[in-house]
Design an enzyme around this catalytic site. Structure first.
Site, PDB file in Angstrom:
ATOM      1  N   CYS A 377       0.822  -1.213   0.000  1.00 19.02           N
ATOM      2  CA  CYS A 377       0.000   0.000   0.000  1.00 19.02           C
ATOM      3  C   CYS A 377       0.859   1.267   0.000  1.00 19.02           C
ATOM      4  O   CYS A 377       1.359   1.647  -1.041  1.00 19.02           O
ATOM      5  CB  CYS A 377      -0.995  -0.053   1.165  1.00 19.02           C
ATOM      6  SG  CYS A 377      -2.430   0.962   0.856  1.00 19.02           S
ATOM      7  N   HIS A 506      -3.653  -4.938   0.366  1.00 17.62           N
ATOM      8  CA  HIS A 506      -3.027  -5.542   1.555  1.00 17.62           C
ATOM      9  C   HIS A 506      -3.117  -7.071   1.470  1.00 17.62           C
ATOM     10  O   HIS A 506      -4.023  -7.670   2.052  1.00 17.62           O
ATOM     11  CB  HIS A 506      -3.723  -5.048   2.823  1.00 17.62           C
ATOM     12  CG  HIS A 506      -3.458  -3.611   3.103  1.00 17.62           C
ATOM     13  ND1 HIS A 506      -2.344  -3.186   3.791  1.00 17.62           N
ATOM     14  CD2 HIS A 506      -4.142  -2.500   2.765  1.00 17.62           C
ATOM     15  CE1 HIS A 506      -2.358  -1.871   3.869  1.00 17.62           C
ATOM     16  NE2 HIS A 506      -3.442  -1.425   3.255  1.00 17.62           N
ATOM     17  N   GLU A 508      -1.483  -9.204   2.983  1.00 16.20           N
ATOM     18  CA  GLU A 508      -1.310  -9.834   4.308  1.00 16.20           C
ATOM     19  C   GLU A 508      -2.654 -10.186   4.947  1.00 16.20           C
ATOM     20  O   GLU A 508      -2.743 -11.083   5.767  1.00 16.20           O
ATOM     21  CB  GLU A 508      -0.484  -8.925   5.225  1.00 16.20           C
ATOM     22  CG  GLU A 508      -1.126  -7.623   5.696  1.00 16.20           C
ATOM     23  CD  GLU A 508      -0.958  -6.453   4.727  1.00 16.20           C
ATOM     24  OE1 GLU A 508      -0.651  -6.689   3.543  1.00 16.20           O
ATOM     25  OE2 GLU A 508      -1.164  -5.295   5.155  1.00 16.20           O
TER      26      GLU A 508
HETATM   27  N1  GLN Z   1      -1.824   6.667   3.123  1.00 17.30           N
HETATM   28  C1  GLN Z   1      -2.018   5.960   1.896  1.00 17.30           C
HETATM   29  C2  GLN Z   1      -3.416   6.175   1.344  1.00 17.30           C
HETATM   30  O1  GLN Z   1      -4.330   6.531   2.081  1.00 17.30           O
HETATM   31  C3  GLN Z   1      -1.729   4.486   2.057  1.00 17.30           C
HETATM   32  C4  GLN Z   1      -2.666   3.794   2.977  1.00 17.30           C
HETATM   33  C5  GLN Z   1      -2.162   2.468   3.457  1.00 17.30           C
HETATM   34  O2  GLN Z   1      -0.980   2.184   3.421  1.00 17.30           O
HETATM   35  N2  GLN Z   1      -3.045   1.641   3.969  1.00 17.30           N
HETATM   36  O3  GLN Z   1      -3.646   6.004   0.171  1.00 17.30           O
END
Ligand code: GLN
Length: 532
Positions: A377, A506, A508
């Site tokens: 992410c 994600h 994970e």
């Molecule tokens: N801060 C980033 C976003 O909102 C990544 C979010 C995250 O890593 N879950 O897009």
């Protein structure tokens, strides 16, 4: 009390029942006012877990999924906030027909409605309901009241288990049952009697201890189950509980003919873990960390740690994780050379500006030095920013999350998300839950997933800015995964690198001990090939 492993015990019971061939659902009752865990600080409350349907919940739901090897949904989570919210809205709609709406009975009735809903939707053979908090505290009393009503309505279908902690004070070296005796009394005051007590402790409960608890707590000895700390892994807990004949006692109560639990897959998992100890791989997780100690960090990144372990055990190696505070690279960029000491590096999900420059420096180093990299992410977004700055020479490239005025907004916010932020609509408003991702053939992602269409879970507001797509591709970045409905970039990878992959989602969150995630399997494999 919190932290004694009620979640793991509940999930383990679910796993055992499932292994007997029954279908199982688990509901978590969380006694907080938040509608979900999405607005809570992970460094205080632990990781925010996300389900397929985009529910932001806590690690217990993550454990249910990992132990049951099945997906949960929003119906598996009841919070005090959700219950009150529904009751108040119903009151505004005259649902109560002009009656005075009261905490008792309307609040427990709404809890029961939610429990019945799960029964109706999934028709599970067993429905496990975990009540968070400690018996006797004000906060979870509405849930205990709901259970009391449940027990009155369906007395033979409800089995009540109390998970209790038995301390062994260091100076005495002896296990004390008194706290359990008193908590049973407190439970009785709520109109409930335990049918079974699961005793959590450092060591096993011996017979004298079981006898004592039986006499003082009105529970027959076979229904006092010893659950000592697992020596290998939490996934040993189903085996520990079944050794104590937990299902036999449950089946006896419900008058079900005994079915044998088959816990072989869990035993195999434990065996794999034991074998893995002989080969250690060092993984650096670069993030913005607060001074909260390793223990709390483990709570905040539990799914990443779990996913690493699930995959590593497949390769019979053990992931030794080091938390690297990215801010050290900001103060002293030369420190990045220490990343050479790792077999692989991860930049996990994150929010906000703090520590970002350090993460970017770390990514530059692993890209240039062929160290296996997995960006999750934010880790994918920052890999794009790094590439823009150092390969495309866009000096001030950034994500607009950090610098809204950058000349090169490589990562930018979509218009619908902009409105959310302007309206302070923060709760459950990110891009959440599963979305499709189409994978390009001949890519590393395709090699790992071995299929073209995948679904992965998301939790973010910002996206790769497709305006820059061509320039990135010309310099060797491959956009190997794309969301076909909105044309959003989901996976990036580098051609001239042994393993460099970033994902907008994600992975994970979908890794299971008995079903490790292909991306993590690939990442661990590459760390084994990486010669330092
Ligand atoms: N801060 C980033 C976003 O909102 C990544 C979010 C995250 O890593 N879950 O897009």
């Amino acid at each position: 009390m919190s932290g004694i492993g009620k979640g793991v015990v509940t999930a383990s019971l679910g796993a055992i029942l499932k292994s007997c061939g029954f279908s199982v659902q688990i509901i978590k009752c969380d006694p907080y006012i938040n509608l979900d865990a999405g607005t809570m600080n992970p460094f205080e409350h632990g990781e925010v877990f996300v389900t397929d349907d985009g529910t932001e919940c806590d690690q217990d739901i993550g454990n249910y999924e990992r132990f049951l090897n099945q997906n949960c949904s929003t119906h598996n989570l009841i919070t005090t906030g959700r219950v009150y919210y529904t009751v108040i809205n119903k009151e505004r709609q005259m649902h109560y027909g002009g009656k005075c709406v009261e905490v008792i009975p309307h609040i427990p009735y709404e809890i029961l409605r939610r429990i019945y809903l799960v029964r109706r939707l999934y028709k599970p053979d067993f429905l496990l309901i975990e009540i968070g908090g400690t018996v006797g505290e004000y906060q979870n009393s509405i849930f205990l009241e709901a259970v009391r009503l449940l027990k009155i309505r369906h007395s033979h279908d409800v089995f009540l288990i109390m998970v209790s902690y038995l301390p062994i004070p260091k100076n005495l070296g002896e296990m004390k049952t008194k706290p359990t005796q008193y908590s049973v009394r407190t439970l009785n005051e709520a109109g409930l009697t335990a049918d079974m007590i699961i005793g959590r402790s450092e060591k096993s409960l011996d017979l004298p201890r079981k006898r004592k608890i039986s006499v003082f707590c009105n529970v027959p000895i076979p229904n006092i189950i010893s659950c000592p700390d697992a020596s290998t892994s939490i996934y040993e807990v189903p085996i520990i509980l079944e050794k104590e004949n937990v299902t036999q006692q449950i089946f006896r109560y419900f008058q079900i003919r005994k079915k044998k639990a088959d816990l072989t897959p869990w035993q195999q998992f434990i065996n794999k873990k034991i074998k893995s100890f002989s080969r250690e791989i060092k993984i650096g997780i670069v993030g913005k960390y607060f001074e909260i100690g390793d223990f709390a960090l483990e709570d905040s990144y539990i799914s990443v740690i779990e996913a690493l372990k699930h995959a590593a055990f497949e390769w019979k190696c053990f992931p030794k994780i080091n938390w690297i505070n990215s801010e050290i690279f900001e103060k002293n960029p030369a420190e990045t050379k220490n990343l050479k000491n790792y077999h692989g590096v991860i930049v996990p999900g994150g929010f906000g500006a703090r520590g970002v420059e350090g993460k970017i420096k770390a990514i530059k180093f692993v890209r240039e030095n062929n160290i296996p990299y997995l960006g999750l992410c934010y880790g994918m977004q920052l890999a794009c920013v790094e590439f823009a700055r150092n390969v495309l020479n866009f000096q001030d490239a950034n994500t607009t999350e950090v610098n809204p005025n950058t000349k090169h907004p490589i990562i930018d916010i979509l218009p619908d998300q902009k409105i959310n932020l302007r309206m302070k609509n923060y709760g459950a408003s990110m891009r959440l839950g599963v979305y499709d991702c189409l994978i390009k053939e001949n890519s590393l992602a395709f090699q790992l997933y071995k299929q073209k269409l995948i679904k992965e879970r998301h939790r973010h507001r910002y996206e790769f800015n497709n305006y820059y797509l061509k320039e990135f591709e010309d310099k060797g970045m491959v956009f190997s995964g794309i969301n076909p409905q909105r044309n959003l970039i989901e996976i990036i990878e580098l051609k001239k690198h042994p393993f460099f992959i970033g994902v907008q989602f994600h992975p994970e969150l979908r890794s299971r001990p008995l079903n490790p995630h292909p991306l993590f399997i690939g990442f661990i494999k590459s760390t084994l090939n990486f010669n330092q």
